[in-house]
Design an enzyme around this catalytic site. Structure first.
Site, PDB file in Angstrom:
ATOM      1  N   HIS A  76      62.909  70.835  52.457  1.00  0.00           N
ATOM      2  CA  HIS A  76      64.313  70.661  52.883  1.00  0.00           C
ATOM      3  C   HIS A  76      65.201  71.835  52.415  1.00  0.00           C
ATOM      4  CE1 HIS A  76      67.342  67.353  54.194  1.00  0.00           C
ATOM      5  NE2 HIS A  76      67.802  68.562  54.493  1.00  0.00           N
ATOM      6  N   ARG A 114      66.548  65.727  60.495  1.00  0.00           N
ATOM      7  CA  ARG A 114      66.290  64.674  59.514  1.00  0.00           C
ATOM      8  C   ARG A 114      64.900  64.105  59.764  1.00  0.00           C
ATOM      9  NH1 ARG A 114      69.744  66.464  56.949  1.00  0.00           N
ATOM     10  NH2 ARG A 114      71.636  65.515  56.083  1.00  0.00           N
ATOM     11  N   GLU A 120      61.551  61.535  51.939  1.00  0.00           N
ATOM     12  CA  GLU A 120      61.644  62.657  50.983  1.00  0.00           C
ATOM     13  C   GLU A 120      61.799  62.137  49.565  1.00  0.00           C
ATOM     14  OE1 GLU A 120      64.693  65.394  52.292  1.00  0.00           O
ATOM     15  OE2 GLU A 120      63.762  65.508  54.267  1.00  0.00           O
ATOM     16  N   GLY A 147      74.213  70.999  69.584  1.00  0.00           N
ATOM     17  CA  GLY A 147      75.442  71.149  68.798  1.00  0.00           C
ATOM     18  C   GLY A 147      75.501  72.572  68.276  1.00  0.00           C
TER      19      GLY A 147
END
Ligand code: GLV
Length: 322
Positions: free
Chosen positions: A288, A241, A270, A155
């Site tokens: 993150h 993710r 997380e 993407g």
């Protein structure tokens, strides 16, 4: 004037745009909102601005009430949103693609450099005041030039990663259910980027970098079998993710030497990180930070606000999820 609820702190660029047209009720505290506070805060909202830490499910939507028109997520990933539950209630959901593409690709590329060149390990040696000395064979890493980068999910962010890797002299292969449109690969030398099956990509890549969304179909996409299929000298990088990787299987593969290392910005649970990962020097761990620049977070907040404003004016949102 409608009521817009913002469930966590966001940059002023977003808040001011919302306040110029609507009443805004925002969570202003440093710490993240609790579920109970969140369900209370959203009651009566016409629009809600959410972060990826909020679970937007039937309970959340019902707590807001039937007047709710739009949920604007300040993130490109939207696995925290139950899209079907939104659709069932006629609530529009939006995300923030494109504005964070380059920043997130920088993070993925940084992880790749850090883990292959052992920069995290070197920094820890200095900080812990461990004795060290320049040496011909000291802390040797893997050079990226001439190596193959396997991009899983071509993407916007995958393509931005590919552009960086081409500049570093890497060969690029990718797996994706669709052939990448020409405009996505614009500017890259022709033939520099090849599509292949996921299984083949695992076999040929020196670095496997994950750029796919987290969906039921990508849950534990990387598990024991996939790590075993990779080269023993290869690395895995995850800036997408956490649960796309089976973390326990990753730890086992690293312990068994089935792959050379991992660079991770995201984790299965997380903010908890698997203790096995903490113990390994050939693993780079970031909390993150994918899109964490002042500029990008401001652009994300502004895009989320613009999505809300468009829907409340009766217009199409700029970046709807569905
Ligand atoms: C961050 O993880 C995002 O999805 O924007």
């Amino acid at each position: 004037m409608a009521l817009v609820v913002v469930t966590n702190r966001i940059p002023a660029e977003g808040l001011e745009a919302l306040r110029a047209e609507h009443e805004v009720r925002a969570w202003e505290h440093e710490e993240c909102i609790s579920r109970a506070d969140c369900l209370r805060l959203v009651a009566g909202a016409d629009a809600v601005v959410t972060l990826l830490t909020e679970k937007v499910d039937g309970e959340f939507l019902d707590a807001a009430g039937p007047q709710l028109q739009v949920v604007a997520n300040v993130a490109v990933g939207y696995n925290n949103i139950d899209v079907a539950a939104c659709q069932a209630r006629g609530v529009i959901a939006t995300n923030t693609p494109k504005v964070l593409t380059e920043t997130t690709a920088d993070t993925a590329f940084g992880l790749m450099l850090m883990v292959t060149r052992r920069f995290g390990e070197g920094e820890r040696i200095i900080r812990s005041q461990t004795p060290w000395q320049w040496g011909m064979f000291y802390l040797l890493g893997m050079g990226l030039q001439g190596k193959t980068l396997g991009i899983v999910g071509m993407g916007q962010i995958g393509a931005a990663m590919a552009r960086r890797a081409v500049a570093f002299g890497m060969d690029i292969v990718y797996s994706d259910e669709h052939e990448a449109p020409a405009e996505l690969l614009a500017g890259m030398p022709s033939g520099a980027v090849r599509r292949m099956s996921f299984d083949e990509l695992l076999r040929v890549s020196d670095v496997v970098s994950l750029h796919c969304p987290y969906l039921p179909s990508t849950h534990h996409l990387m598990g024991a079998e996939q790590f075993a299929a990779m080269k023993r000298t290869a690395y895995v990088v995850n800036s997408a993710r956490g649960p796309i990787i089976d973390e326990a299987a990753l730890v086992a593969a690293l312990q068994a030497g089935e792959i050379a290392g991992a660079g991770l910005d995201v984790f299965e649970q997380e903010p908890t990180v698997h203790p096995g990962l903490l113990a390994m020097d050939n693993v780079v761990l970031l909390p993150h930070l994918g899109s964490a620049t002042t500029e990008t977070r401001a652009a994300m907040a502004r895009l989320a606000a613009d999505n809300v404003l468009a829907v409340l004016r009766g217009e199409r949102p700029i970046t709807p999820i569905t």
